[in-house]
Scaffold this motif. Sequence first.
Motif, PDB file in Angstrom:
ATOM      1  N   VAL A 199       0.767  -0.984  -0.062  1.00 49.53           N
ATOM      2  CA  VAL A 199      -0.068   0.065   0.024  1.00 49.53           C
ATOM      3  C   VAL A 199       0.937   1.286  -0.097  1.00 49.53           C
ATOM      4  O   VAL A 199       0.604   2.157  -0.848  1.00 49.53           O
ATOM      5  N   PHE A 200       1.862   1.099   0.919  1.00 45.28           N
ATOM      6  CA  PHE A 200       2.597   2.447   0.941  1.00 45.28           C
ATOM      7  C   PHE A 200       3.457   2.701  -0.312  1.00 45.28           C
ATOM      8  O   PHE A 200       3.562   3.710  -0.703  1.00 45.28           O
TER       9      PHE A 200
ATOM     10  N   ILE B  56       4.535   5.552  -5.078  1.00 42.69           N
ATOM     11  CA  ILE B  56       4.600   5.702  -6.786  1.00 42.69           C
ATOM     12  C   ILE B  56       3.651   6.628  -7.375  1.00 42.69           C
ATOM     13  O   ILE B  56       4.083   7.187  -8.231  1.00 42.69           O
ATOM     14  N   ALA B  57       2.301   6.271  -6.729  1.00 46.60           N
ATOM     15  CA  ALA B  57       1.220   6.990  -7.490  1.00 46.60           C
ATOM     16  C   ALA B  57       1.630   8.786  -7.267  1.00 46.60           C
ATOM     17  O   ALA B  57       1.365   9.361  -8.191  1.00 46.60           O
TER      18      ALA B  57
ATOM     19  N   PHE C 288       4.667  10.092  -6.391  1.00 51.74           N
ATOM     20  CA  PHE C 288       6.008  10.725  -6.717  1.00 51.74           C
ATOM     21  C   PHE C 288       6.711   9.948  -7.766  1.00 51.74           C
ATOM     22  O   PHE C 288       7.733  10.130  -8.261  1.00 51.74           O
ATOM     23  N   GLY C 289       6.120   8.928  -8.328  1.00 50.15           N
ATOM     24  CA  GLY C 289       6.845   7.864  -9.153  1.00 50.15           C
ATOM     25  C   GLY C 289       7.114   8.377 -10.462  1.00 50.15           C
ATOM     26  O   GLY C 289       6.428   9.224 -10.941  1.00 50.15           O
ATOM     27  N   THR C 290       7.730   7.479 -11.334  1.00 50.26           N
ATOM     28  CA  THR C 290       8.088   7.876 -12.697  1.00 50.26           C
ATOM     29  C   THR C 290       6.672   7.100 -13.484  1.00 50.26           C
ATOM     30  O   THR C 290       6.535   6.068 -13.266  1.00 50.26           O
ATOM     31  N   GLN C 291       5.980   7.953 -14.069  1.00 53.18           N
ATOM     32  CA  GLN C 291       4.864   7.452 -14.907  1.00 53.18           C
ATOM     33  C   GLN C 291       4.869   7.269 -16.269  1.00 53.18           C
ATOM     34  O   GLN C 291       4.135   7.003 -17.014  1.00 53.18           O
ATOM     35  N   ALA C 292       6.169   7.400 -16.799  1.00 54.21           N
ATOM     36  CA  ALA C 292       6.570   7.428 -18.270  1.00 54.21           C
ATOM     37  C   ALA C 292       6.737   5.946 -18.721  1.00 54.21           C
ATOM     38  O   ALA C 292       7.691   5.613 -18.958  1.00 54.21           O
TER      39      ALA C 292
ATOM     40  N   ASN D   1       9.517   2.223  -3.461  1.00 57.74           N
ATOM     41  CA  ASN D   1       9.205   0.793  -2.819  1.00 57.74           C
ATOM     42  C   ASN D   1       9.913   0.490  -1.657  1.00 57.74           C
ATOM     43  O   ASN D   1       9.297   0.073  -0.643  1.00 57.74           O
ATOM     44  N   LEU D   2      11.110   0.963  -1.577  1.00 54.33           N
ATOM     45  CA  LEU D   2      11.956   0.921  -0.343  1.00 54.33           C
ATOM     46  C   LEU D   2      11.508   1.618   0.703  1.00 54.33           C
ATOM     47  O   LEU D   2      11.550   1.091   2.029  1.00 54.33           O
ATOM     48  N   LEU D   3      11.178   2.775   0.472  1.00 58.60           N
ATOM     49  CA  LEU D   3      10.532   3.812   1.408  1.00 58.60           C
ATOM     50  C   LEU D   3       9.234   3.112   1.899  1.00 58.60           C
ATOM     51  O   LEU D   3       8.844   3.168   2.976  1.00 58.60           O
TER      52      LEU D   3
END
Length: 178
Positions: free
Chosen positions: A32-33, A38-39, A41-45, A61-63
């Motif tokens: 979930v976290f 990712i939603a 701050f993640g890369t969406q490209a 994911n590690l965070l």
Amino acid sequence: MKLIDIDKSRYRKNLNLVSIALVAGLTILSLVFGALLIAAFGTQASENIASGESTGNFHLNLLGVIFAVVVCLSVMIRVKDSAFMHEVYYVWRLKALHNRIYRRLKSIKAAANNHEVNALVILSFYYAGLKQVYFLDNNTLTMSKVEKDISELERRICESKQTVSLDQFDEKMLEAFN
């Protein structure tokens, strides 16, 4: 710390429930976290990423896993004194104390060979605690070794004509042995 009697079946049941809850909690919260991070701050490209290659979101994911560990630890700290956790937390503390004693065991045994009372008390507590933990964890393979060590220690105590009780044990006694 004093040794207390533990209901083995209740301890095993509660330990299994705590273990399952921790594994499930860590797994679900990590997912979930990680997904939320990712939603946000993640890369969406995704069109620029070839199939099977890294998305570059490993750090998020590690965070997420770190956040899950923090949440699970916070929950465990809050519930450690509950009636449900009494036996499990007691055994965890006892195992931690065994580790502290084990790290000093060489000097404690040397002092016990010189019939020092504190060393004999610490060894009595250590072996009695090991016997209890091995019984609770169904560790029958090493139980005979502990029984032999207890018998040898009792013989040594009788030879020195001293009286040793488990109630005499205090964690502060360990400070004298390094």
